[in-house]
Design a protein around this motif. Sequence first.
Motif, PDB file in Angstrom:
ATOM      1  N   TYR A  14       8.372  35.194 -19.214  1.00 18.70           N
ATOM      2  CA  TYR A  14       7.829  35.793 -20.443  1.00 18.70           C
ATOM      3  C   TYR A  14       6.653  34.972 -20.964  1.00 18.70           C
ATOM      4  O   TYR A  14       5.614  35.510 -21.350  1.00 18.70           O
ATOM      5  N   LEU A  15       6.820  33.653 -20.939  1.00 21.62           N
ATOM      6  CA  LEU A  15       5.751  32.765 -21.396  1.00 21.62           C
ATOM      7  C   LEU A  15       4.495  32.937 -20.547  1.00 21.62           C
ATOM      8  O   LEU A  15       3.377  32.944 -21.062  1.00 21.62           O
TER       9      LEU A  15
ATOM     10  N   GLU B 271       4.718  26.005 -23.911  1.00 20.29           N
ATOM     11  CA  GLU B 271       4.666  26.362 -25.338  1.00 20.29           C
ATOM     12  C   GLU B 271       3.698  25.448 -26.083  1.00 20.29           C
ATOM     13  O   GLU B 271       2.899  25.907 -26.903  1.00 20.29           O
TER      14      GLU B 271
ATOM     15  N   ARG C 248       3.243  35.386 -19.179  1.00 23.59           N
ATOM     16  CA  ARG C 248       2.467  36.607 -19.417  1.00 23.59           C
ATOM     17  C   ARG C 248       1.151  36.323 -20.116  1.00 23.59           C
ATOM     18  O   ARG C 248       0.176  37.013 -19.910  1.00 23.59           O
ATOM     19  N   GLU C 249       1.151  35.329 -21.009  1.00 22.85           N
ATOM     20  CA  GLU C 249      -0.111  35.054 -21.701  1.00 22.85           C
ATOM     21  C   GLU C 249      -0.745  33.751 -21.241  1.00 22.85           C
ATOM     22  O   GLU C 249      -1.515  33.136 -21.963  1.00 22.85           O
TER      23      GLU C 249
ATOM     24  N   TYR D 132       0.091  26.366 -25.377  1.00 25.74           N
ATOM     25  CA  TYR D 132      -0.368  27.520 -26.141  1.00 25.74           C
ATOM     26  C   TYR D 132      -0.675  27.130 -27.585  1.00 25.74           C
ATOM     27  O   TYR D 132      -1.683  27.549 -28.151  1.00 25.74           O
TER      28      TYR D 132
ATOM     29  N   HIS E  29      12.708  33.333 -19.658  1.00 23.85           N
ATOM     30  CA  HIS E  29      11.860  32.768 -20.705  1.00 23.85           C
ATOM     31  C   HIS E  29      10.524  32.300 -20.130  1.00 23.85           C
ATOM     32  O   HIS E  29       9.466  32.569 -20.701  1.00 23.85           O
TER      33      HIS E  29
ATOM     34  N   LYS F  61      -3.869  25.147 -27.726  1.00 24.67           N
ATOM     35  CA  LYS F  61      -5.030  25.993 -27.448  1.00 24.67           C
ATOM     36  C   LYS F  61      -5.433  26.743 -28.722  1.00 24.67           C
ATOM     37  O   LYS F  61      -6.599  26.809 -29.081  1.00 24.67           O
ATOM     38  N   LYS F  62      -4.429  27.285 -29.392  1.00 23.20           N
ATOM     39  CA  LYS F  62      -4.688  28.032 -30.616  1.00 23.20           C
ATOM     40  C   LYS F  62      -5.207  27.099 -31.716  1.00 23.20           C
ATOM     41  O   LYS F  62      -6.171  27.415 -32.402  1.00 23.20           O
ATOM     42  N   TYR F  63      -4.573  25.929 -31.840  1.00 23.72           N
ATOM     43  CA  TYR F  63      -4.984  24.949 -32.851  1.00 23.72           C
ATOM     44  C   TYR F  63      -6.444  24.554 -32.646  1.00 23.72           C
ATOM     45  O   TYR F  63      -7.245  24.523 -33.581  1.00 23.72           O
TER      46      TYR F  63
END
Lengths: 82, 254
Positions: A16-17, A64, A19-20, A67, A13, A70-72
């Motif tokens: 996978y996280l 998580e 990666r971005e 991320y 997990h 950051k998007k917010y």
Amino acid sequence: MSQRSRVIALYKHIQYLLREYPTDDVRKMQIACKKAFAKNKDETDPKKIEEMIARGEYVSKEIETLYALKKYRAMKRRYYDD
Amino acid sequence: MSRVLVGVKRVIDYAVKIRVKPDKSGVVTEGVKHSMNPFDEIAVEEAVKMKEKKLASEVIALSVGPPQSQETLRTALAMGVDRGIHIEISGKDYEMLQPIHISKMFAKIAQDEKCDLIVLGKQAIDDDSNQTAQMTAAVLDWPQAVFASAVEKTDGGLKVVREIDGGLETITTKLPAVVSADLRLNIPRYATLPNIMKAKKKPIKKLSAADVGVDIKPRIEVISVEDPPIRQAGSIVPDIDTLVSKLKEAGHVK
């Protein structure tokens, strides 16, 4: 789930996280993660392993949250004046 | 118990730097990372939360777009949506697709699937239209609660707090209704890899524009797409007096 498979699932997990992950070198982060897990590969005390899993889960939650934030912030900057 | 329909749009990822095509016909989409529209993620999260609170019996996600939209639907399914519907429209048809067409499709699907609530993102970050929710409500003649920053179920209806200029507005509405999600409604969950894998087992129904009986003839024509103006370089002034006189010249101070 056994402790062993929980550790593997957690490792996957986090990889996978990452990666971005907002960095120039994602590979470096992934190797650092691999090393952090490999460092404790000989640990046999179930109690200590449990503590380590808890720490790993905390780290994955933090990533998580990072991320999401950051998007917010990106959305807020683009669409809201205040 | 109600059935909820959510809309998801596949858009260029928010972190990607947008480039305009040299012929000014649009933006470069080939080889660019795409993901779910951030506002749609918020809509999906809200619908899934309703299901978890047993306020909704089923959550259906609908995406209109090229074949790759299925991946976006998959993400929604991984977040907890029960099943997906994909209306496939690609190429030139998709480039000219407008909220008027999308809203008719949503209305048709909502009626066919007997949905009581439609939750949409307030706008997509690619065309920034901010029309689909409002138009869908109009097509269905349902009440609308757009720019929601809090949604609460009441007896036979919803209590919605809306983001308006300079504050918040609380409204109550009956069901069925159309809700559009604003940024502060919730924090969407992360679609984990195991969940994405599990979501591959969930059903996605594929339809075409003809299946839902919507005429997708373009109503507008794109004349030209251009970059926003580049910010002018600043200049350093030697002292305060020149600064003030320059500001006066530009009309920023009186």
